[in-house]
Scaffold this motif. Structure first.
Motif, short mmCIF file in Angstrom:
data_model
loop_
_atom_site.label_atom_id
_atom_site.label_comp_id
_atom_site.label_asym_id
_atom_site.label_seq_id
_atom_site.Cartn_x
_atom_site.Cartn_y
_atom_site.Cartn_z
N MET A 53 0.93 -1.31 0.29
CA MET A 53 -0.11 0.06 0.13
C MET A 53 0.80 1.14 -0.04
N ASP A 54 0.58 2.15 -0.86
CA ASP A 54 1.37 3.38 -0.98
C ASP A 54 0.79 4.44 -0.23
N TRP A 55 1.08 4.57 0.92
CA TRP A 55 0.29 5.41 1.99
C TRP A 55 0.57 6.98 1.49
N GLU A 56 1.78 7.31 0.97
CA GLU A 56 2.23 8.57 0.52
C GLU A 56 1.21 9.01 -0.68
N ALA A 57 0.75 8.18 -1.53
CA ALA A 57 0.18 8.55 -2.65
C ALA A 57 -1.36 8.59 -2.19
N THR A 58 -1.73 7.56 -1.05
CA THR A 58 -3.16 7.86 -0.48
C THR A 58 -3.24 9.21 0.16
N ARG A 59 -2.16 9.70 0.76
CA ARG A 59 -2.45 11.05 1.31
C ARG A 59 -2.55 12.10 0.56
N ILE A 60 -1.67 12.06 -0.65
CA ILE A 60 -1.95 13.05 -1.73
C ILE A 60 -3.41 12.91 -2.25
N SER A 61 -3.73 11.82 -2.55
CA SER A 61 -5.19 11.36 -3.41
C SER A 61 -6.24 12.20 -2.31
N LEU A 62 -6.19 12.14 -1.03
CA LEU A 62 -7.16 12.33 -0.10
C LEU A 62 -6.96 13.93 0.39
N ALA A 63 -5.88 14.54 0.10
CA ALA A 63 -5.62 15.90 0.31
C ALA A 63 -6.09 16.57 -0.94
N LEU A 64 -6.13 16.05 -2.07
CA LEU A 64 -6.62 16.75 -3.32
C LEU A 64 -8.06 16.58 -3.40
N ALA A 65 -8.49 15.49 -3.11
CA ALA A 65 -9.90 15.54 -3.02
C ALA A 65 -10.66 16.27 -2.17
N ALA A 66 -10.13 16.23 -0.86
CA ALA A 66 -10.77 17.15 0.25
C ALA A 66 -10.56 18.61 -0.41
N GLY A 105 -6.23 10.02 -15.96
CA GLY A 105 -5.74 10.57 -17.15
C GLY A 105 -5.32 12.24 -17.08
N VAL A 106 -6.24 12.94 -16.47
CA VAL A 106 -5.99 14.34 -16.35
C VAL A 106 -4.67 14.68 -15.43
N VAL A 107 -4.94 13.76 -14.18
CA VAL A 107 -3.97 13.91 -13.15
C VAL A 107 -2.42 13.74 -13.67
N LEU A 108 -2.41 12.54 -14.59
CA LEU A 108 -1.12 11.93 -15.13
C LEU A 108 -0.45 13.16 -16.13
N MET A 109 -1.34 13.82 -16.91
CA MET A 109 -0.66 14.73 -17.90
C MET A 109 -0.63 16.07 -17.10
N VAL A 110 -1.06 16.53 -16.41
CA VAL A 110 -0.91 17.75 -15.44
C VAL A 110 0.05 17.52 -14.53
N GLY A 111 -0.15 16.54 -13.64
CA GLY A 111 0.86 16.64 -12.63
C GLY A 111 1.92 15.69 -12.76
N GLY A 112 1.96 14.58 -13.74
CA GLY A 112 3.00 13.56 -13.82
C GLY A 112 2.74 12.70 -12.73
N SER A 113 4.20 12.22 -12.22
CA SER A 113 4.21 11.16 -11.43
C SER A 113 5.26 11.32 -10.37
N ILE A 114 5.23 12.56 -9.83
CA ILE A 114 6.21 12.98 -8.82
C ILE A 114 6.17 12.41 -7.37
N ALA A 115 6.76 11.63 -6.76
CA ALA A 115 6.44 10.85 -5.77
C ALA A 115 6.44 12.22 -4.55
#
Length: 224
Positions: free
Chosen positions: A1-14, A160-170
């Protein structure tokens, strides 16, 4: 489980929900109560994120936010803000992409309120602002909550939009959906499955909230 990615997703959604809530209430109510000639055009524009491929939306946002665009140059020069491959750019893109998920449930909720209730509130001496707070919002809250639930769930799953605008920066722009893709590419099916189940659970809860509050809102209106 990637907790850092989960944190970013939750922060972005909120953050997306927090930004869209006041604007979604204003625009949804406006569309529900107006017969302006521009209404069909606005409603059509709101539908674009639902119909266009995410890569198309992501491409145009990338062009609009990039350093070569007037907007990108102005933001960089005036406030030192870059919207490409940053969390701030992800948030701006997420707000635009999630507009229909917030506005449409809110619009339907306000449209379901009979005009007679608003007129009765005005006759009773309430101002339009007081009518909104004391009459309309208490009746429209199921649609508002449903819009928040849909926006939150869709933001978590957007790829798709997330990948193109934000890339995949850990630690910066790598969200849960991108982490799942990376795990699949690395043949880590167990890790991809664990994170996918998290998204499925969030989506099911969001849909339950939408349907449950929708039924409750209908009963509330019938009682009135």
């Amino acid at each position: 489980m990637d907790w850092e990615a989960t944190r970013i997703s939750l922060a972005l959604a909120a953050a997306t929900c927090a930004v869209l809530l006041p604007f979604g209430i204003w625009l949804g109510r406006r569309l529900a109560t107006t017969d302006s000639r521009s209404k069909p055009f606005i409603e059509a524009a709101l539908m674009l994120p639902l119909l266009l491929p995410p890569t198309v939306i992501g491409f145009y946002l990338l062009v609009a936010f990039g350093g070569a665009s007037p907007l990108g140059q102005w933001l960089d020069r005036m406030v030192g803000l870059r919207l490409v491959f940053t969390f701030e750019g992800l948030l701006a893109a997420s707000v635009l992409v999630n507009l229909p998920f917030m506005v449409q449930p809110v619009q339907r909720a306000f449209a379901a309120i009979p005009d007679s209730l608003r007129e009765a509130a005005w006759v009773s001496g309430l101002s339009p602002w007081q009518t909104l707070w004391k009459v309309e919002l208490p009746l429209a809250w199921p649609g508002i909550l449903g819009g928040l639930a849909l926006t939150f769930a869709h933001t978590l799953g957007e790829f798709g939009v997330v990948l193109m605008v934000g890339g995949s920066i850990a630690g910066e722009t790598k969200t849960l959906s991108i982490a799942i893709y990376d795990r699949v590419q690395a043949f880590d099916n167990a890790g991809a499955n664990a994170m996918s189940l998290v998204l499925v659970a969030f989506t099911l809860v969001a849909l339950w909230v939408v349907f449950a509050t929708g039924e409750r809102g209908k009963r509330h209106l019938r009682e009135r």
